[in-house]
Motif scaffolding. Structure first.
Motif, PDB file in Angstrom:
ATOM      1  N   ILE A 461       1.484   5.671   1.164  1.00  0.00           N
ATOM      2  CA  ILE A 461       1.896   5.462   2.223  1.00  0.00           C
ATOM      3  C   ILE A 461       3.068   5.837   3.236  1.00  0.00           C
ATOM      4  O   ILE A 461       3.996   6.070   2.943  1.00  0.00           O
ATOM      5  N   LYS A 462       2.351   6.835   4.612  1.00  0.00           N
ATOM      6  CA  LYS A 462       3.412   7.268   5.097  1.00  0.00           C
ATOM      7  C   LYS A 462       4.321   6.357   6.120  1.00  0.00           C
ATOM      8  O   LYS A 462       4.289   5.335   6.070  1.00  0.00           O
ATOM      9  N   TYR A 463       5.674   7.173   5.967  1.00  0.00           N
ATOM     10  CA  TYR A 463       6.510   6.881   7.249  1.00  0.00           C
ATOM     11  C   TYR A 463       5.649   5.879   8.148  1.00  0.00           C
ATOM     12  O   TYR A 463       6.324   5.397   8.989  1.00  0.00           O
ATOM     13  N   ASP A 464       4.693   6.537   8.990  1.00  0.00           N
ATOM     14  CA  ASP A 464       3.851   6.107   9.780  1.00  0.00           C
ATOM     15  C   ASP A 464       2.699   4.885   9.946  1.00  0.00           C
ATOM     16  O   ASP A 464       2.648   3.767  10.458  1.00  0.00           O
ATOM     17  N   GLY A 465       3.074   4.656   8.383  1.00  0.00           N
ATOM     18  CA  GLY A 465       1.566   3.491   7.764  1.00  0.00           C
ATOM     19  C   GLY A 465       0.514   3.651   7.209  1.00  0.00           C
ATOM     20  O   GLY A 465      -0.196   2.746   6.945  1.00  0.00           O
ATOM     21  N   LYS A 466       0.172   4.873   7.730  1.00  0.00           N
ATOM     22  CA  LYS A 466      -1.389   5.614   7.213  1.00  0.00           C
ATOM     23  C   LYS A 466      -1.341   5.554   5.999  1.00  0.00           C
ATOM     24  O   LYS A 466      -0.124   6.057   5.678  1.00  0.00           O
ATOM     25  N   THR A 467      -2.470   5.839   5.744  1.00  0.00           N
ATOM     26  CA  THR A 467      -2.496   5.696   4.112  1.00  0.00           C
ATOM     27  C   THR A 467      -3.037   7.062   3.809  1.00  0.00           C
ATOM     28  O   THR A 467      -3.805   7.660   4.903  1.00  0.00           O
ATOM     29  N   ILE A 468      -2.508   7.393   3.175  1.00  0.00           N
ATOM     30  CA  ILE A 468      -2.278   9.227   2.331  1.00  0.00           C
ATOM     31  C   ILE A 468      -3.490   8.994   1.196  1.00  0.00           C
ATOM     32  O   ILE A 468      -3.051   8.000  -0.252  1.00  0.00           O
ATOM     33  N   PRO A 469      -5.113   9.238   0.984  1.00  0.00           N
ATOM     34  CA  PRO A 469      -6.087   9.168   0.862  1.00  0.00           C
ATOM     35  C   PRO A 469      -5.399  10.074  -1.004  1.00  0.00           C
ATOM     36  O   PRO A 469      -4.863  11.559  -0.983  1.00  0.00           O
ATOM     37  N   HIS A 470      -6.143   9.792  -1.700  1.00  0.00           N
ATOM     38  CA  HIS A 470      -6.030  10.676  -2.830  1.00  0.00           C
ATOM     39  C   HIS A 470      -7.341  11.508  -3.269  1.00  0.00           C
ATOM     40  O   HIS A 470      -8.436  11.533  -2.655  1.00  0.00           O
TER      41      HIS A 470
END
Length: 843
Positions: A461-470
């Motif tokens: 999870i990025k600092y802004d709440g976005k999901t970082i995909p694999h």
């Protein structure tokens, strides 16, 4: 007597000559024997407790034993944007007016208001989630939101791709309350080549009309869950898939068994302004000056179960009372009728979540209400004070993978609680040893060692709440790979986030750490939106709440930026680990119906800093946020989270029953706690246990708890005997440990050890352990009888401090203590300049 005997008690059958008497006598023996057999049967009764409120009918008083909980993780693919606290996170394609509304909301403090532009029949707001839903035709998703119509025709949620394919949720026309609405999404119906996925909130009507939305979430679900959706009620869907910010696992689960009397003392009621006074815990006096029953109302909201009968009784009542049923948003379902009767019953509706119990008067005079009782069932029970049981698992996190085929497990064994850990969650912050992996066009790939992770199981999870995909291999910004063979996590960072230009080739470890502390690199004297490409002087800045940038100079930052939320990583361990966990309390089910609540987000024994209100009311307060009361700032008494309800306040680890918990509509949260100045101990350490209001920010809902209770006398006695043995074993262990600690404190305390390179006397640092404990350490100089006050890394923890003063002759222990304010207690040291090394353990 004959050799024939009964099966359970081995009673001899009577063989008298009279056949009638012999038959009657032996039949009675058989009945007695059968009853005894039932009492002595050994099979316990299994019980499955679902999330929320339920009623458990116990055959007799017994303990809840063999408790187990399976972990769960929810990943909201909309991150934190669906919380609708910030309208700038949304876009509009047709000129709709987007604002946040502080009156109409479900979560946080705001909801999103969407107004139709002039001359149009529809207005919309949307979130672009491109890249978050993979082109996997087997995937299933659910889109959920809370919608309230304003003055338009209706409001609706829609999922759409760039090809125009859309899935609509139910249209909401209700303008009285927020309604849960959802749409299930089959990825096989989405155009595989589509590069855009959009989540819309659409308002239908005419120009100037509007509607509200809050709590928008998008979850990946299993095929079984997808198939079962059409048979579920909105309440069941809300409980199974609650709104969460970004990624949340079960945190601090709890069980509450409410007492037979569901009513708390009158001090916890919302009392009529100046008219209602709690003269004793269960005695209320209303002094009325007129006939307005609303002006005299004193009430409390009690969690209730749908389709259940409750009875309110008050043996000494001179005023009036009534019951009102409320839904989960505390909107009235059915209004009761005020009555002077000592007893009244009510069966709750299918969507009831609370019962509001009101006491009032509709004429001038003094009215009293003594010993009220609210109990389950149609019959009034004899009054007794409310006595709840709690079973808490503080700071315990239970996670799972998306489809819940792998999960953490909490279980009970030998009177203790254990956790089988399959997942680990860590903050990806600047304390880790980051290094550059490779350059890319418009991004950099960095990596950090993860030695115990299973490949491709990462959720970032990025600092802004976005999901970082694999993604494998890494091809662009905001992608991740966890490799078991390489024992690393690799993560790509865009230049626009970091400020690292493609031409800057000397990126250092400390500069990477600065990014993960919340800072962006740029050219000193210029705009923070311009990347640093190797020329000019490097400088750093962090993003302010208003969206602008705050410069911090040309030195590489080493402390977290104000208000920064670090990246978060959750991954599956290569090998499961079992560890003992802390628990608090226990549950005893009383004979008959028990109202039991299951949930998560119970904050146990958080450090509190009561603050005196100097307006002359003679009370100290615990406020759950920055709060201004009577023109005075009580910020110092802030708790970590907004309070939904207080459980207990502790003074030096002992329950302090002198505190009052008041329902306060003006509080940032629901309750405040107060204590009379005469009962307050200014030298004591106060801690508090409470249920957090903003569950979405710390936990997801658990689905069920498994357990069992003894349904017969023999099993109850056996369980009590085993429990007593377990308690004695734990107490003796604790006593031995305390004795060892006491002995160790007599000598020179050296918490660093002789060869512990992780904690250095030469540096300041801090660490949070997986167990929930925190560590902090450092060094400071003292001279000529001076004092030193230590910095605070964990302001919401009770810290136990160990210290040494080093002179040219020898080390000297100077104190062991704890702090109760926002800074560590100071030590005074005589003599010339010396160095004090300190170490603190907190919880």
């Amino acid at each position: 007597m004959s050799g024939n005997k009964t099966s359970n008690l081995q009673l001899h059958h009577w063989t008298g000559a009279d056949p009638v008497l012999r038959t009657e006598f032996n039949e009675n023996f058989k009945k007695i024997d059968a009853f005894a057999g039932q009492l002595l049967a050994e099979d316990p009764t299994p019980v499955q407790l679902g999330y929320g409120m339920q009623v458990v009918n116990a055959k007799q008083t017994s303990m809840l034993e063999n408790v187990s909980i399976k972990g769960r993780t929810l990943v909201n693919l909309l991150g934190r944007d669906g919380n609708c606290e910030d309208s700038t996170k949304f876009k509009t394609g047709n000129g709709a007016v987007l604002t946040t509304d502080t009156t109409h909301y479900v979560y946080g403090t705001r909801g999103l208001k969407v107004e139709i532009p002039t001359g149009s029949t529809a207005g919309n707001a949307f979130l672009d989630i491109s890249g978050l839903i993979k082109n996997d035709q087997k995937k299933k998703y659910i889109l959920i939101g809370e919608v309230k119509n304003g003055n338009g025709t209706s409001g609706v949620l829609k999922f759409s791709d760039e090809a125009g394919y859309g899935v609509l949720a139910s249209f909401v026309t209700d303008a009285t309350r927020f309604n849960l609405t959802y749409a299930k999404i089959d990825a096989s119906q989405i155009k595989a080549s589509s590069s855009f996925r959009l989540v819309f909130f659409i308002v239908l009507g005419t120009g100037g009309q509007y509607a509200y939305v809050d709590g928008i979430r998008l979850y990946e679900i299993s095929q079984m869950e997808y198939d079962s959706l059409d048979s579920m009620t909105p309440e069941q869907i809300a409980a199974k898939w609650p709104y969460v910010d970004d990624m949340k696992s079960i945190y601090s689960p709890y069980v509450i068994k409410y007492g037979e009397n569901l009513l708390p003392p009158f001090s916890e009621y919302k009392l009529a302004n100046g008219n209602g006074i709690a003269t004793d815990p269960y005695v209320l006096t209303i002094t009325s000056t007129g006939t307005d029953v609303l002006q005299n109302e004193c009430y409390v909201d009690i969690p209730a179960k749908p389709n259940t009968t409750y009875t309110l009784s008050c043996p000494a009542i001179t005023g009036k009372a009534k019951l009102i049923s409320l839904d989960s948003s505390k909107t009235m379902i059915a209004n009761g009728t005020y009555s002077t009767s000592q007893r009244q019953s009510k069966t709750t509706e299918a969507n009831c979540a609370y019962l509001r119990v009101l006491f009032s008067a509709d004429s001038a005079g003094t009215f009293t209400f003594t010993n009220p009782m609210l109990n389950l069932g149609p019959d009034a029970l004899t009054f007794r004070a409310r006595n709840d049981d709690y079973l808490l698992f503080p700071n315990v996190q239970l996670a799972s993978n998306v489809d819940r085929t792998v999960y953490d497990t909490l279980f009970q064994r030998d009177g203790k609680y254990w956790k089988q850990t399959r997942f680990k969650t860590v903050d990806l912050d600047g304390s880790l040893e980051w290094r550059l992996y490779q350059d890319g066009s418009g991004y950099r790939a960095v990596e950090v060692s993860i030695v115990d992770g299973l490949s491709d199981t990462e959720k970032v999870i990025k600092y802004d709440g976005k999901t970082i995909p694999h993604v494998f291999p890494l091809t662009g910004a905001d992608q991740s790979i966890l490799s078991r063979s390489s024992r690393v996590l690799q993560l790509t960072v865009s230049n626009s986030d970091s400020g690292w230009g493609d031409l800057y080739k000397d990126l250092s470890t400390n500069e990477i750490k600065a990014y993960f502390l919340g800072y962006k690199m740029y050219v000193a004297g210029g705009s923070a939106d311009v990347h640093y490409n190797g020329s000019g002087t490097r400088a750093w800045a962090y993003r302010r709440p208003d969206g602008g940038w705050q410069d911090v100079g040309i030195n590489v930052p080493t402390t977290p930026a104000p208000g920064f939320t670090p990246y978060k990583l959750q991954y599956q361990l290569t090998e499961a680990a079992v560890e003992e966990i802390a628990s608090e309390g226990g549950i005893t089910l009383h004979e008959g119906p028990n109202q039991v609540e299951i949930g998560a987000g119970m904050i146990a024994r958080e450090r509190a800093n009561p603050k005196r209100f100097n307006g002359g009311d003679g009370y100290y307060y615990i406020i759950n946020t920055d709060y201004n009361m009577g023109g005075q700032d009580l910020t110092g008494s802030k708790l970590r989270y907004r309070v939904k309800k207080f459980t207990k306040v502790y003074c030096n680890q002992n329950i302090d029953n002198k505190w009052n918990y008041r329902l306060l509509s003006s509080a940032y949260g629901l309750y405040q706690a107060s204590i009379a100045e005469s009962a307050f101990n200014p030298t004591a350490a106060y801690t508090v246990t409470y249920l957090a209001l903003d569950q979405y920010a710390i936990t997801c809902n658990l689905e069920s708890i498994q357990g069992e209770y003894a349904s017969n006398l023999k099993k109850v006695v056996d369980a009590l005997a085993a429990h007593q043995a377990d308690v004695e074993a734990r107490v003796s262990t604790a006593e031995n440990l305390a004795r060892q600690v006491h002995i160790s404190q007599k000598g020179v305390v050296n918490p660093w050890g002789d060869n512990n390179s992780a904690i250095s006397k030469a540096t300041n640092g801090y660490q949070k352990l997986p167990s929930g404990l925190v560590l902090q350490w450092g060094a400071a100089s003292i001279s000529n009888s001076g004092t030193v006050t230590f910095p605070v890394a964990f302001p919401n923890y009770v810290m136990h401090i160990f210290g040494q003063v080093e002179t040219s002759a020898a080390s000297q222990t100077v104190g062991i203590g704890s702090y109760t304010n926002t800074q560590f207690s100071a030590w005074t040291v005589a003599g010339s300049q010396q160095t004090i090394h300190w170490f603190a353990i907190g919880y």
